[in-house]
Each structure stands twice: as structure tokens, then as C-alpha cells.
Write a protein that holds these residues in place. Structure first.
Motif, PDB file in Angstrom:
ATOM      1  N   TYR A  28     -15.671 -15.349   5.000  1.00 61.07           N
ATOM      2  CA  TYR A  28     -14.913 -14.341   4.263  1.00 61.07           C
ATOM      3  C   TYR A  28     -14.276 -13.310   5.206  1.00 61.07           C
ATOM      4  O   TYR A  28     -13.097 -12.954   5.075  1.00 61.07           O
ATOM      5  CB  TYR A  28     -15.812 -13.639   3.254  1.00 61.07           C
ATOM      6  CG  TYR A  28     -15.180 -12.412   2.644  1.00 61.07           C
ATOM      7  CD1 TYR A  28     -14.157 -12.531   1.705  1.00 61.07           C
ATOM      8  CD2 TYR A  28     -15.611 -11.140   3.032  1.00 61.07           C
ATOM      9  CE1 TYR A  28     -13.570 -11.391   1.160  1.00 61.07           C
ATOM     10  CE2 TYR A  28     -15.013  -9.995   2.502  1.00 61.07           C
ATOM     11  CZ  TYR A  28     -13.990 -10.132   1.572  1.00 61.07           C
ATOM     12  OH  TYR A  28     -13.401  -9.014   1.037  1.00 61.07           O
ATOM     13  N   GLU A  29     -15.080 -12.829   6.158  1.00 57.24           N
ATOM     14  CA  GLU A  29     -14.561 -11.816   7.096  1.00 57.24           C
ATOM     15  C   GLU A  29     -13.448 -12.391   7.957  1.00 57.24           C
ATOM     16  O   GLU A  29     -12.488 -11.698   8.327  1.00 57.24           O
ATOM     17  CB  GLU A  29     -15.701 -11.304   7.967  1.00 57.24           C
ATOM     18  CG  GLU A  29     -16.712 -10.478   7.183  1.00 57.24           C
ATOM     19  CD  GLU A  29     -17.877 -10.029   8.036  1.00 57.24           C
ATOM     20  OE1 GLU A  29     -17.973 -10.509   9.197  1.00 57.24           O
ATOM     21  OE2 GLU A  29     -18.686  -9.215   7.555  1.00 57.24           O
ATOM     22  N   GLN A  30     -13.545 -13.677   8.274  1.00 61.15           N
ATOM     23  CA  GLN A  30     -12.484 -14.314   9.045  1.00 61.15           C
ATOM     24  C   GLN A  30     -11.180 -14.373   8.222  1.00 61.15           C
ATOM     25  O   GLN A  30     -10.093 -14.137   8.744  1.00 61.15           O
ATOM     26  CB  GLN A  30     -12.902 -15.720   9.467  1.00 61.15           C
ATOM     27  CG  GLN A  30     -11.874 -16.414  10.352  1.00 61.15           C
ATOM     28  CD  GLN A  30     -12.336 -17.783  10.808  1.00 61.15           C
ATOM     29  OE1 GLN A  30     -13.441 -18.240  10.461  1.00 61.15           O
ATOM     30  NE2 GLN A  30     -11.508 -18.453  11.605  1.00 61.15           N
ATOM     31  N   ALA A  31     -11.296 -14.656   6.925  1.00 58.56           N
ATOM     32  CA  ALA A  31     -10.119 -14.684   6.062  1.00 58.56           C
ATOM     33  C   ALA A  31      -9.490 -13.288   5.958  1.00 58.56           C
ATOM     34  O   ALA A  31      -8.257 -13.135   5.936  1.00 58.56           O
ATOM     35  CB  ALA A  31     -10.495 -15.215   4.677  1.00 58.56           C
ATOM     36  N   VAL A  32     -10.341 -12.248   5.881  1.00 57.61           N
ATOM     37  CA  VAL A  32      -9.818 -10.868   5.828  1.00 57.61           C
ATOM     38  C   VAL A  32      -9.075 -10.523   7.111  1.00 57.61           C
ATOM     39  O   VAL A  32      -7.993  -9.930   7.086  1.00 57.61           O
ATOM     40  CB  VAL A  32     -10.969  -9.878   5.575  1.00 57.61           C
ATOM     41  CG1 VAL A  32     -10.470  -8.438   5.725  1.00 57.61           C
ATOM     42  CG2 VAL A  32     -11.575 -10.100   4.200  1.00 57.61           C
ATOM     43  N   ALA A  33      -9.623 -10.900   8.275  1.00 60.25           N
ATOM     44  CA  ALA A  33      -8.979 -10.598   9.559  1.00 60.25           C
ATOM     45  C   ALA A  33      -7.632 -11.309   9.682  1.00 60.25           C
ATOM     46  O   ALA A  33      -6.645 -10.746  10.168  1.00 60.25           O
ATOM     47  CB  ALA A  33      -9.907 -10.990  10.697  1.00 60.25           C
ATOM     48  N   GLN A  34      -7.597 -12.567   9.232  1.00 59.38           N
ATOM     49  CA  GLN A  34      -6.344 -13.315   9.287  1.00 59.38           C
ATOM     50  C   GLN A  34      -5.276 -12.688   8.387  1.00 59.38           C
ATOM     51  O   GLN A  34      -4.086 -12.638   8.743  1.00 59.38           O
ATOM     52  CB  GLN A  34      -6.595 -14.772   8.897  1.00 59.38           C
ATOM     53  CG  GLN A  34      -7.388 -15.564   9.934  1.00 59.38           C
ATOM     54  CD  GLN A  34      -7.730 -16.960   9.465  1.00 59.38           C
ATOM     55  OE1 GLN A  34      -7.574 -17.292   8.276  1.00 59.38           O
ATOM     56  NE2 GLN A  34      -8.226 -17.808  10.384  1.00 59.38           N
ATOM     57  N   ALA A  35      -5.692 -12.188   7.239  1.00 55.99           N
ATOM     58  CA  ALA A  35      -4.735 -11.529   6.329  1.00 55.99           C
ATOM     59  C   ALA A  35      -4.176 -10.257   6.959  1.00 55.99           C
ATOM     60  O   ALA A  35      -2.967  -9.978   6.904  1.00 55.99           O
ATOM     61  CB  ALA A  35      -5.412 -11.232   4.996  1.00 55.99           C
ATOM     62  N   GLU A  36      -5.036  -9.449   7.573  1.00 58.44           N
ATOM     63  CA  GLU A  36      -4.575  -8.208   8.220  1.00 58.44           C
ATOM     64  C   GLU A  36      -3.659  -8.507   9.395  1.00 58.44           C
ATOM     65  O   GLU A  36      -2.676  -7.805   9.637  1.00 58.44           O
ATOM     66  CB  GLU A  36      -5.787  -7.394   8.662  1.00 58.44           C
ATOM     67  CG  GLU A  36      -6.607  -6.847   7.497  1.00 58.44           C
ATOM     68  CD  GLU A  36      -7.823  -6.095   7.959  1.00 58.44           C
ATOM     69  OE1 GLU A  36      -8.133  -6.173   9.184  1.00 58.44           O
ATOM     70  OE2 GLU A  36      -8.485  -5.438   7.122  1.00 58.44           O
ATOM     71  N   GLN A  37      -3.994  -9.571  10.133  1.00 52.64           N
ATOM     72  CA  GLN A  37      -3.145  -9.952  11.258  1.00 52.64           C
ATOM     73  C   GLN A  37      -1.758 -10.395  10.779  1.00 52.64           C
ATOM     74  O   GLN A  37      -0.738 -10.072  11.388  1.00 52.64           O
ATOM     75  CB  GLN A  37      -3.821 -11.071  12.048  1.00 52.64           C
ATOM     76  CG  GLN A  37      -3.037 -11.493  13.295  1.00 52.64           C
ATOM     77  CD  GLN A  37      -3.730 -12.587  14.079  1.00 52.64           C
ATOM     78  OE1 GLN A  37      -4.779 -13.107  13.647  1.00 52.64           O
ATOM     79  NE2 GLN A  37      -3.180 -12.944  15.229  1.00 52.64           N
TER      80      GLN A  37
END
Length: 395
Positions: free
Chosen positions: A149-158
Motif C-alpha cells: 500500500y505504501e509503495q502505491a502511495v509513493a508512486q502516486a505522489e511521484q
């Protein structure tokens, strides 16, 4: 023989005396019409004028330079080849009007490439955003780990950051693209344009000068002693035409605190509204009016000189009736066709203003008033030594 010689000598003496008497009756120096100030002389017609008070201006003339209060050299903000020059030297332009165009094709191509990157960045941002939403739902159901989940959040912010960076790059390129059109910074007149079509220009290349002639400064250089007499905001500075008449005038707003180290002159400036007849950079006749006062004034044509003494031929009464009398006077400043009278005359005194060089003290005259428009009616006397200005008058 001696008696005969003596007889002819006596007859010669008698004839000589008779001839002399005849000349005296017809026009000799004793009493004919051609005599001097004697009673038999015919009165000479002259024009006269009453001495009256009037304004006298203490002025000095200088060479002035007109300076535009708004003048700028235009430089391009980009490098490239000159594509077009829509204006010509000397033409008026409005603020924002295009003066010169630098070839923008390369910059436009870069902008299109960046805009294509923006489309890809926006698609990536939308996909990453939806992936984060799905991961959040799956995390609640326990189907994905928190790390996923945290990886998906980081990719969205990037993805959001990348899209914002592309948008910022597009804005910057659009601004840069505007610099390829070199525009007038304000209303004015275009100066010389030294570049031509096809020339390669850089940000260090001067393209032209834009001057605004609506408001000009008049700059003069005056001696230190004269500069001390100038009152800021009060002492007028004038532009003169070819005849010495004032075109425009304005009070001095600036007096340099120190003189030029080379010329030892002090700069004085005044600003005025221009009606379009004057140009920035023009050299003009200028004068400073240091003082204005009321004083008796007398035409320069009424003045004669003997050595360092000045005289006026005034109207008086004598044995022959109306005669001219030579009156010593002390003169001050000269302005136009008039002298300032310091001593020797009173207001209302009549002075001869025509043919004064032919008159002698006590000569009979027939005075006539000067007609209206005396500057045009009376011929000006030829300049005499020492009458060219007020600096030496009365000394």
C-alpha cells in the motif's frame, strides 16, 4: 618797378577778402544752412521716445542638451537569427508593440515535445492515483500488505510531482517563447536599428533605442560662480529659437553639488513637456534667468559712446528752440534692443532714437514720436564698440 609790384599785391588782397566774404554768406561755417548748431541751421527731423520703466532680466546664454527622461536601449533576451523587423527607424510605437522577431522555430519545437511529455505525465498520474485507491481498499480487506500500500502511495505522489514538473516546464517555455518577440517597453520613438534580417543576435546585441520625447530634460553647464545664484524650483531655464525668443521654459530642478573635474562647470537641469518640435539629443540655445527687476529702459539706438562714457541725446530747449542735448548716462544690462539705465535719466525723458551719430550738442531738431511697432519702424544702428552686451556697460 617796386611801386607796380606793390599795386598788384594790394589788388590781390582785396580780391581774396571779397571771395572769402561771399563764401561765408552762401554756406560757410559761420551761418548758412550747412552750419553747425547755430541759429540759422535747419532743424533735423528725428524720432524720439520717452524713457519708461520695464522689466529687465538678468540672463546668461549657454549651449544646452536635450535628454529624454525615458530612453532605453533594447536588447533581446534570447539568442537566434533575426526573422523579421516590423518597424522602421524614427517611427512612433506603442507599449508592447513588436519591434523585432527572433526566429522561434526551435523553441516552438521544444514546447511541443514538452507538451507531449505532459500528456504522458498526466496519464501516469491518473493511473497511480487509482492504484493507490485500490491498494487502500485491499489493505482494509487484508488482501495486500501495508508495504504494498505504501509503495502505491509513493508512486502516486511521484506521478503527481512529475506532472507538475512538466507543467512548470511548459510555462517556462511559453514565457521564453514570448521573448522571441522583442517589444517596446513604453510609448516612444524608435531609433536606429543596426541589425538586419538574418543576423544572429545574442542577449548582448543592442537592437535599437526607444526614446520618449513627451518629457525632456534640458541640461546646461554653467560656471561655479553662476551656479551659486541658481535657486532650485525658482530660477527659470529656457530654450531659445534662432531669433533668441523663448520656446519653452521650466524652473531648474537639479544643480550638481560638485563641478566637472575637467571643465570645472556645474550641470543644471530642468524638465518640461515637449510639443513634438524638439528631439532628444538635440543641442539648443538655452538661457538661465537669474533675476527679473523693474528699471528704466532705453533703446540701444539712442546710445553713443566717447571712450568709456555712454551718452544719450535728449530733447531740450535752447536759443534755437527745440534742441538736442548730450546727456551722460550709466548703463546696466542689455536685453534685446534695450539698455537698462542706472543713472543719468528720469522716467518720461525724451531721447532721440534715430540718426544720433549725425547730431551734435545744441543742434536744432524737429522731434517726432516713434510710430507703433518701433522695432520694425526704426532702422537699427550699426553696432558700436563696447555696446555688444551688458557686461561692460557703464564701466
Amino acid at each position: 618797378m617796386r611801386v607796380v609790384r606793390g599795386g598788384w599785391g594790394a589788388w590781390g588782397l582785396v580780391l581774396a577778402l571779397a571771395g572769402g566774404c561771399g563764401k561765408g554768406k552762401e554756406g560757410g561755417p559761420g551761418g548758412g544752412p550747412q552750419g553747425g548748431p547755430g541759429q540759422g541751421a535747419k532743424p533735423i527731423a528725428v524720432q524720439v521716445l520717452q524713457v519708461a520703466p520695464g522689466p529687465v532680466r538678468d540672463t546668461s546664454e549657454y549651449v544646452g542638451t536635450l535628454i529624454s527622461r525615458r530612453s532605453i536601449t533594447v536588447f533581446p533576451q534570447v539568442a537566434g537569427y533575426v526573422q523579421s523587423i516590423p518597424v522602421r527607424p524614427g517611427t512612433p510605437v506603442k507599449q508592447g508593440q513588436v519591434l523585432l522577431v527572433v526566429d522561434p522555430r526551435q523553441e516552438k519545437a521544444n514546447l511541443r515535445a514538452t507538451q507531449a511529455q505532459k500528456a504522458s505525465a498526466v496519464a501516469s498520474r491518473e493511473f497511480a492515483s487509482k492504484t493507490r485507491e485500490r491498494s487502500a481498499q485491499l489493505l482494509k480487506e487484508g488482501l495486500v500488505s501495508r508495504q504494498d500500500y505504501e509503495q502505491a502511495v509513493a508512486q502516486a505522489e511521484q506521478a503527481v510531482a512529475q506532472a507538475q514538473a512538466v507543467e512548470a516546464q511548459i510555462q517556462n517555455q511559453q514565457v521564453q517563447l514570448g521573448f522571441f518577440n522583442v517589444s517596446a517597453p513604453f510609448d516612444g520613438i524608435v531609433g536606429d536599428i543596426p541589425v538586419k534580417l538574418g543576423d544572429y543576435v545574442t542577449p548582448q546585441s543592442g537592437l535599437t533605442i526607444v526614446d520618449q520625447n513627451a518629457l525632456l530634460e534640458l541640461s546646461v553647464q554653467v560656471p561655479v560662480a553662476q551656479a551659486a545664484r541658481i535657486k532650485v524650483g525658482q530660477t527659470p531655464l529656457e530654450v531659445l529659437d534662432a531669433d533668441g525668443k523663448s520656446i519653452v521654459h521650466a524652473p531648474a530642478f537639479f544643480v550638481a553639488t560638485t563641478p566637472n573635474p575637467i571643465t570645472q562647470l556645474v550641470e543644471v537641469k530642468a524638465a518640461f513637456q515637449n510639443d513634438g518640435t524638439l528631439k532628444a539629443g538635440q543641442l539648443v540655445r538655452a538661457q538661465l534667468v537669474y533675476d527679473v527687476r523693474e528699471a528704466l529702459k532705453m533703446p540701444t539706438t539712442a546710445v553713443t559712446r566717447q571712450g568709456s562714457q555712454s551718452f544719450a541725446m535728449v530733447v531740450g530747449q535752447g536759443d534755437a528752440g527745440t534742441v538736442v542735448k548730450r546727456q551722460p548716462v550709466t548703463l546696466g544690462l542689455v536685453e534685446g534692443n534695450d539698455y537698462e539705465v542706472l543713472k543719468g535719466l528720469d522716467a518720461g525723458t525724451q531721447v532721440v532714437v534715430s540718426g544720433v551719430q549725425q547730431l551734435r550738442d545744441g543742434m536744432a531738431i524737429q522731434p517726432r514720436p516713434v510710430p507703433e511697432g518701433r522695432d520694425e519702424a526704426m532702422p537699427q544702428a550699426p553696432p558700436q564698440q563696447g555696446t555688444g552686451g551688458g557686461a561692460d556697460a557703464g564701466r
